[in-house]
Design a protein around this motif. Structure first.
Motif, PDB file in Angstrom:
ATOM      1  N   SER A   1       0.905  18.072  -3.096  1.00 24.83           N
ATOM      2  CA  SER A   1       1.038  16.815  -3.833  1.00 24.83           C
ATOM      3  C   SER A   1       1.960  15.839  -3.085  1.00 24.83           C
ATOM      4  O   SER A   1       2.387  14.831  -3.630  1.00 24.83           O
ATOM      5  CB  SER A   1       1.528  17.072  -5.262  1.00 24.83           C
ATOM      6  N   GLY A   2       2.246  16.143  -1.836  1.00 25.30           N
ATOM      7  CA  GLY A   2       2.985  15.206  -0.980  1.00 25.30           C
ATOM      8  C   GLY A   2       4.494  15.303  -1.123  1.00 25.30           C
ATOM      9  O   GLY A   2       5.227  14.485  -0.572  1.00 25.30           O
ATOM     10  N   ARG A   3       4.975  16.293  -1.844  1.00 25.22           N
ATOM     11  CA  ARG A   3       6.425  16.416  -2.015  1.00 25.22           C
ATOM     12  C   ARG A   3       7.005  17.315  -0.929  1.00 25.22           C
ATOM     13  O   ARG A   3       6.356  18.234  -0.447  1.00 25.22           O
ATOM     14  CB  ARG A   3       6.751  16.984  -3.398  1.00 25.22           C
ATOM     15  N   ASP A   4       8.254  17.052  -0.581  1.00 25.73           N
ATOM     16  CA  ASP A   4       8.934  17.871   0.420  1.00 25.73           C
ATOM     17  C   ASP A   4       9.644  19.043  -0.249  1.00 25.73           C
ATOM     18  O   ASP A   4      10.030  18.956  -1.419  1.00 25.73           O
ATOM     19  CB  ASP A   4       9.975  17.030   1.163  1.00 25.73           C
TER      20      ASP A   4
ATOM     21  N   TYR B   1      14.952  39.271   0.485  1.00 24.33           N
ATOM     22  CA  TYR B   1      14.838  37.871   0.054  1.00 24.33           C
ATOM     23  C   TYR B   1      13.452  37.390   0.468  1.00 24.33           C
ATOM     24  O   TYR B   1      12.995  37.711   1.559  1.00 24.33           O
ATOM     25  CB  TYR B   1      15.858  36.986   0.776  1.00 24.33           C
ATOM     26  N   GLY B   2      12.817  36.585  -0.386  1.00 25.46           N
ATOM     27  CA  GLY B   2      11.508  36.067   0.002  1.00 25.46           C
ATOM     28  C   GLY B   2      11.180  34.758  -0.693  1.00 25.46           C
ATOM     29  O   GLY B   2      11.762  34.407  -1.719  1.00 25.46           O
ATOM     30  N   THR B   3      10.240  34.020  -0.093  1.00 25.98           N
ATOM     31  CA  THR B   3       9.832  32.708  -0.620  1.00 25.98           C
ATOM     32  C   THR B   3       8.469  32.821  -1.288  1.00 25.98           C
ATOM     33  O   THR B   3       7.484  33.140  -0.620  1.00 25.98           O
ATOM     34  CB  THR B   3       9.719  31.693   0.546  1.00 25.98           C
ATOM     35  N   PRO B   4       8.389  32.575  -2.608  1.00 29.52           N
ATOM     36  CA  PRO B   4       7.089  32.656  -3.290  1.00 29.52           C
ATOM     37  C   PRO B   4       6.141  31.540  -2.828  1.00 29.52           C
ATOM     38  O   PRO B   4       6.564  30.402  -2.653  1.00 29.52           O
ATOM     39  CB  PRO B   4       7.446  32.451  -4.775  1.00 29.52           C
ATOM     40  N   LYS B   5       4.885  31.893  -2.638  1.00 30.35           N
ATOM     41  CA  LYS B   5       3.886  30.945  -2.140  1.00 30.35           C
ATOM     42  C   LYS B   5       3.534  29.860  -3.147  1.00 30.35           C
ATOM     43  O   LYS B   5       3.525  28.675  -2.814  1.00 30.35           O
ATOM     44  CB  LYS B   5       2.577  31.698  -1.843  1.00 30.35           C
ATOM     45  N   ALA B   6       3.232  30.259  -4.376  1.00 30.75           N
ATOM     46  CA  ALA B   6       2.552  29.379  -5.323  1.00 30.75           C
ATOM     47  C   ALA B   6       3.218  28.021  -5.514  1.00 30.75           C
ATOM     48  O   ALA B   6       2.599  26.985  -5.251  1.00 30.75           O
ATOM     49  CB  ALA B   6       2.394  30.093  -6.664  1.00 30.75           C
ATOM     50  N   THR B   7       4.478  27.994  -5.922  1.00 31.37           N
ATOM     51  CA  THR B   7       5.109  26.715  -6.243  1.00 31.37           C
ATOM     52  C   THR B   7       5.293  25.850  -4.995  1.00 31.37           C
ATOM     53  O   THR B   7       5.177  24.632  -5.058  1.00 31.37           O
ATOM     54  CB  THR B   7       6.489  26.924  -6.906  1.00 31.37           C
ATOM     55  N   VAL B   8       5.553  26.501  -3.861  1.00 28.72           N
ATOM     56  CA  VAL B   8       5.766  25.746  -2.626  1.00 28.72           C
ATOM     57  C   VAL B   8       4.486  25.002  -2.230  1.00 28.72           C
ATOM     58  O   VAL B   8       4.511  23.797  -1.951  1.00 28.72           O
ATOM     59  CB  VAL B   8       6.223  26.685  -1.490  1.00 28.72           C
ATOM     60  N   PHE B   9       3.355  25.686  -2.247  1.00 27.64           N
ATOM     61  CA  PHE B   9       2.088  25.055  -1.861  1.00 27.64           C
ATOM     62  C   PHE B   9       1.724  23.916  -2.811  1.00 27.64           C
ATOM     63  O   PHE B   9       1.228  22.877  -2.391  1.00 27.64           O
ATOM     64  CB  PHE B   9       0.964  26.086  -1.789  1.00 27.64           C
ATOM     65  N   GLU B  10       1.994  24.147  -4.095  1.00 26.86           N
ATOM     66  CA  GLU B  10       1.707  23.125  -5.111  1.00 26.86           C
ATOM     67  C   GLU B  10       2.449  21.825  -4.776  1.00 26.86           C
ATOM     68  O   GLU B  10       1.871  20.738  -4.790  1.00 26.86           O
ATOM     69  CB  GLU B  10       2.209  23.667  -6.442  1.00 26.86           C
ATOM     70  N   LYS B  11       3.733  21.945  -4.454  1.00 29.19           N
ATOM     71  CA  LYS B  11       4.541  20.762  -4.152  1.00 29.19           C
ATOM     72  C   LYS B  11       4.073  20.086  -2.871  1.00 29.19           C
ATOM     73  O   LYS B  11       3.935  18.870  -2.805  1.00 29.19           O
ATOM     74  CB  LYS B  11       6.012  21.155  -3.995  1.00 29.19           C
ATOM     75  N   LEU B  12       3.829  20.887  -1.847  1.00 27.62           N
ATOM     76  CA  LEU B  12       3.462  20.312  -0.554  1.00 27.62           C
ATOM     77  C   LEU B  12       2.145  19.556  -0.621  1.00 27.62           C
ATOM     78  O   LEU B  12       2.014  18.467  -0.062  1.00 27.62           O
ATOM     79  CB  LEU B  12       3.362  21.419   0.504  1.00 27.62           C
TER      80      LEU B  12
ATOM     81  N   MET C   1       0.853  -1.202   0.000  1.00 30.37           N
ATOM     82  CA  MET C   1       0.000   0.000   0.000  1.00 30.37           C
ATOM     83  C   MET C   1       0.891   1.256   0.000  1.00 30.37           C
ATOM     84  O   MET C   1       1.781   1.400   0.812  1.00 30.37           O
ATOM     85  CB  MET C   1      -0.881  -0.010   1.255  1.00 30.37           C
ATOM     86  N   ASP C   2       0.604   2.116  -0.935  1.00 25.67           N
ATOM     87  CA  ASP C   2       1.402   3.326  -1.039  1.00 25.67           C
ATOM     88  C   ASP C   2       0.746   4.421  -0.201  1.00 25.67           C
ATOM     89  O   ASP C   2      -0.176   5.081  -0.643  1.00 25.67           O
ATOM     90  CB  ASP C   2       1.492   3.742  -2.519  1.00 25.67           C
ATOM     91  N   MET C   3       1.222   4.546   1.021  1.00 25.34           N
ATOM     92  CA  MET C   3       0.587   5.513   1.913  1.00 25.34           C
ATOM     93  C   MET C   3       0.930   6.947   1.543  1.00 25.34           C
ATOM     94  O   MET C   3       2.073   7.257   1.259  1.00 25.34           O
ATOM     95  CB  MET C   3       1.023   5.244   3.344  1.00 25.34           C
ATOM     96  N   MET C   4      -0.071   7.763   1.559  1.00 27.30           N
ATOM     97  CA  MET C   4       0.164   9.171   1.232  1.00 27.30           C
ATOM     98  C   MET C   4       0.898   9.868   2.370  1.00 27.30           C
ATOM     99  O   MET C   4       0.639   9.625   3.526  1.00 27.30           O
ATOM    100  CB  MET C   4      -1.171   9.875   1.022  1.00 27.30           C
ATOM    101  N   ARG C   5       1.810  10.699   2.022  1.00 22.82           N
ATOM    102  CA  ARG C   5       2.563  11.413   3.032  1.00 22.82           C
ATOM    103  C   ARG C   5       2.402  12.900   2.775  1.00 22.82           C
ATOM    104  O   ARG C   5       2.505  13.354   1.651  1.00 22.82           O
ATOM    105  CB  ARG C   5       4.039  11.021   2.913  1.00 22.82           C
ATOM    106  N   ARG C   6       2.113  13.621   3.845  1.00 21.83           N
ATOM    107  CA  ARG C   6       2.001  15.071   3.702  1.00 21.83           C
ATOM    108  C   ARG C   6       3.401  15.646   3.519  1.00 21.83           C
ATOM    109  O   ARG C   6       4.328  15.251   4.206  1.00 21.83           O
ATOM    110  CB  ARG C   6       1.375  15.585   5.000  1.00 21.83           C
TER     111      ARG C   6
END
Ligand code: 5GP
Length: 207
Positions: free
Chosen positions: A96-99, A83-94, A1-6
């Protein structure tokens, strides 16, 4: 079983010259499930830096616009630049379960903890000594001596925040430190609360 990971937010901070960028690159190369958050900055690109890969280089007007549009998760002034961290791409990755790995300073780490709390795993990288830090900053040759002096002064300030971090790596040997960073990431992924669907998995097994 491929458990989803946040997806988790791995935050790497250190005084500049402690080897953080090398460690971040090694981790990204070796681990397909983690990707780097690309920050926006108003500082000039250093030789060899690629726009959109190392940073997205913007002018102050564009940076201010991003702040007023609430497009950054966190932002801070470091060495006179923004310096700043853009929201869009980070939320997209998170979602979808990516770190995501963040190479940001203590101010950014504090803001990320406020926003993402338990999903933030923070790691502080210390140089082996103050002398070694100065040597590394000088041999890098990317910044003039005035900048190096400024960064040495800032190092003490950055280091004073070490105890706010979950993990600390003393970077004596880059191979050893890279292995330690990998261990931290792997152990964090096995944390009970980060493995979504675990309760259901176990219930099915015992029922
Ligand atoms: P450098 O100019 O050497 O690339 O980075 C200077 C400092 O700014 C480093 O400590 C780096 O971690 C930090 N930094 C880079 N991007 C960000 C960001 O998006 N937010 C914050 N708060 N700090 C950042």
């Amino acid at each position: 079983m491929d458990m989803m990971r946040r997806g988790s937010l791995f935050v790497l901070s250190s005084p500049s010259g402690a080897g953080k960028t090398t460690l971040a690159r090694r981790l990204i190369e070796e681990d397909a499930n983690i990707s780097m958050s690309v920050s926006v900055t108003t500082r000039e690109a250093r030789p060899g830096e690629i726009d959109g890969e190392d940073y997205t280089f913007v002018d102050q007007a564009r940076f201010d616009e991003l702040v007023s549009q609430d497009a950054l998760i966190e932002w801070a002034q470091v060495f006179g630049n923004c310096y700043g961290t853009p929201k869009a791409t980070v939320f997209e990755k998170l979602t979808s379960g990516r770190d995501v790995l963040f190479d940001i300073d203590w101010q950014g780490a504090q803001q990320l903890r406020q926003h993402a709390g338990q999903d933030v795993i923070s790691i502080f990288v210390l140089p082996p000594s103050r002398d070694e830090l100065e040597n590394r900053l000088m041999s890098r040759g990317q910044d003039d001596s005035e900048v190096v002096a400024k960064r040495m002064a800032a190092a003490s300030n950055e280091i004073s925040h070490w105890a706010e971090y979950d993990y600390v790596i003393v970077n004596r040997d880059v191979d050893e430190s890279a292995a330690q960073l990998k261990s931290i990431v792997e152990a964090s992924r096995l944390h009970r609360e980060r493995q979504l669907g675990l309760a259901e998995f176990v219930r099915e097994m015992v029922d």
